[in-house]
Design a protein around this motif. Structure first.
Motif, PDB file in Angstrom:
ATOM      1  N   LEU A 280       0.822  -1.210   0.000  1.00  0.00           N
ATOM      2  CA  LEU A 280       0.000   0.000   0.000  1.00  0.00           C
ATOM      3  C   LEU A 280       0.858   1.263   0.000  1.00  0.00           C
TER       4      LEU A 280
ATOM      5  N   LEU B  41       1.852   1.681  -3.502  1.00  0.00           N
ATOM      6  CA  LEU B  41       0.676   2.101  -4.264  1.00  0.00           C
ATOM      7  C   LEU B  41       0.396   3.586  -4.059  1.00  0.00           C
TER       8      LEU B  41
ATOM      9  N   TRP C 259       2.752   5.753  -5.998  1.00  0.00           N
ATOM     10  CA  TRP C 259       2.422   5.810  -7.430  1.00  0.00           C
ATOM     11  C   TRP C 259       1.160   6.632  -7.693  1.00  0.00           C
ATOM     12  N   VAL C 260       0.097   6.366  -6.936  1.00  0.00           N
ATOM     13  CA  VAL C 260      -1.192   7.025  -7.172  1.00  0.00           C
ATOM     14  C   VAL C 260      -1.101   8.528  -6.926  1.00  0.00           C
TER      15      VAL C 260
ATOM     16  N   ARG D 276       5.705   1.982 -10.524  1.00  0.00           N
ATOM     17  CA  ARG D 276       4.666   1.079 -11.010  1.00  0.00           C
ATOM     18  C   ARG D 276       5.244  -0.274 -11.405  1.00  0.00           C
TER      19      ARG D 276
ATOM     20  N   LEU E  41       5.942  -2.072  -8.292  1.00  0.00           N
ATOM     21  CA  LEU E  41       4.678  -2.376  -7.640  1.00  0.00           C
ATOM     22  C   LEU E  41       4.042  -3.632  -8.230  1.00  0.00           C
TER      23      LEU E  41
ATOM     24  N   LEU F  21       3.254  -6.965  -6.135  1.00  0.00           N
ATOM     25  CA  LEU F  21       1.906  -7.542  -6.101  1.00  0.00           C
ATOM     26  C   LEU F  21       1.934  -9.017  -6.482  1.00  0.00           C
TER      27      LEU F  21
END
Length: 424
Positions: free
Chosen positions: A67, A70, A73-74, A85, A88, A92
């Motif tokens: 997270l 994430l 990146w977001v 990304r 990531l 994942l």
């Protein structure tokens, strides 16, 4: 669940043989494979209307770290959202594979099959490395050119990363043998597996790998002293090491002595390594909370370089400093939580009443993790996809409750353990 177990082992074998899974095409295959396996599990779970699934304490800090990446990146916290990304996606895939392993590796029989797979596969990789050492022609697999250089061993471009692989597999073969948990008719073959794997690790001439293996031997010795091991167990361990040393002496001890006698490693000089550590620490100090973004060290590092040698620095050769530089205190805390849970759960499992063979497997998993994590102070094996995946599976072995038998998944989330002493 057998298909999922085969799939996980297949992804691991593929990643190792594909040069550790470091190239884009190999990462894409691994990530796609992990996604397909998870999709198969989800469909099976839904169609069978199963009421529960299983969670490992290791999944929670790993999910929290996911997270963090994430969010980087977001919310464009990362200095390079694209690189974050990419990492990531790999993280994942690792998380999904570990989640699936928690579902399908639960009983002693499941883990025995996994251990046999690891022993046979790592023996094959070790044989490949030794043959390559004896007949090396400057190419990977004897036909693939190394455009960016390297000092390979086995399928790995960097011999230190083969050593990281060996640190995770050697204890799984060696510890049941030393503790006398191998059936008499299988002693010879398991002994051969152990000798060849230890010999390949020593022959790789990885200083970090050999020192980490020494740490593993020290942990094994302390455990045997604490448990008041019998003399024949000490003799078994000493015999494996002596035969492995004899093998290395026959194949190339001079190279190993040369490796230790020089002040400069074959890949990175000691002064350059220290410079990278210093630079990574300064990156962390400048970005203390959330770091610069997962996977961004290569982009950020040139501003902090103090010993320029014309080479690109893509990793800091210290997994812990790199994690702090890229994810800050928040990511570092979740990494520390993962390690804390690993060691606390492993300790609890080893002290619980269980079969002696179960305890030997979980001790092997713990010792493997100790050596691998020790090597992380001077290298970046956690950034080699195959080694990172194998570390997570080994950590699960060390920390999970291994059941003698298991009830159907839909009937109860907490199946009771029934001790059932068994050997290999």
């Amino acid at each position: 669940m057998k298909l999922l177990r085969f799939g996980i082992c297949g992804l691991l074998a593929f990643s190792v043989l594909a040069h550790g899974g470091v190239e884009d095409w190999a990462r894409a295959v691994f990530e796609t494979g992990a996604g397909l396996l998870f999709l198969y599990w989800a469909l099976r779970f839904y169609l069978r209307r199963e009421s529960s699934f299983f969670l490992s304490p290791l999944l929670f800090p790993l999910a929290a770290f996911l997270l963090v990446a994430l969010a980087q990146w977001v919310f464009r916290i990362s200095v390079s959202p694209y690189e974050t990304r990419v990492e990531l996606q790999l993280l994942l895939a690792d998380f999904l594979t570990l989640f699936l392993a928690v579902q399908v590796f639960r009983t002693l029989e499941d883990w025995k099959n996994f251990v046999w797979f690891i022993m046979i596969f790592s023996f094959g990789v070790a044989i490949f490395g030794i043959l390559q050492h004896l007949t090396f022609n400057g190419k990977l697999y004897w036909f693939r050119e190394m455009r960016y250089g390297g000092i390979p061993f086995g399928p790995y471009v960097n011999r230190n990363h083969f050593a990281g692989f060996a640190e995770l597999t050697v204890p799984i073969t060696l510890i049941p043998l030393i503790l006398g948990k191998v059936r008499r008719e299988r002693l010879f073959i398991v002994g051969v597996f152990a000798v060849v794997q230890v010999g390949a690790l020593l022959l790789s001439a990885s200083r970090g790998g050999i020192i980490s293996f020494g740490c593993q031997l020290a942990v094994i010795a302390l455990w045997m002293i604490f448990r008041r091991a019998q003399g024949k167990q000490l003799i078994a361990g000493a015999a494996v090491l002596l035969v492995a040393l004899a093998l290395v002496s026959w194949l190339g001890v001079r190279q190993i002595l040369q490796r230790f006698s020089t002040m400069q490693s074959l890949e990175v000089s000691d002064s350059k390594r220290i410079s990278m550590w210093r630079g990574s620490w300064h990156i962390f100090l400048d970005h203390p909370l959330l770091g610069t973004g997962l996977g961004t060290l290569q982009t950020v590092y040139p501003r902090y370089e103090t010993l320029y040698d014309g080479k690109v620095v893509n990793h800091s050769h210290n997994d812990y400093l790199e994690a702090l530089a890229e994810t800050g205190v928040v990511g570092g805390l979740f990494c520390a939580s993962f390690l804390g849970i690993l060691f606390l759960e492993s300790r609890r499992r080893l002290w619980q009443p269980a079969s002696a063979f179960t305890n030997s497997l979980q001790l092997a998993g713990l010792v493997a993790c100790v050596g691998f994590l020790a090597h992380g102070f001077v290298d970046f094996n956690l950034h080699i996809p195959a080694n990172a995946l194998l570390f997570l599976l080994t950590a699960h072995l060390a920390s999970t409750e291994i059941l003698a038998t298991v009830a159907p998944l839909s009937s109860s989330r907490g199946s009771r353990l029934r001790t059932n002493p068994a050997n290999h």
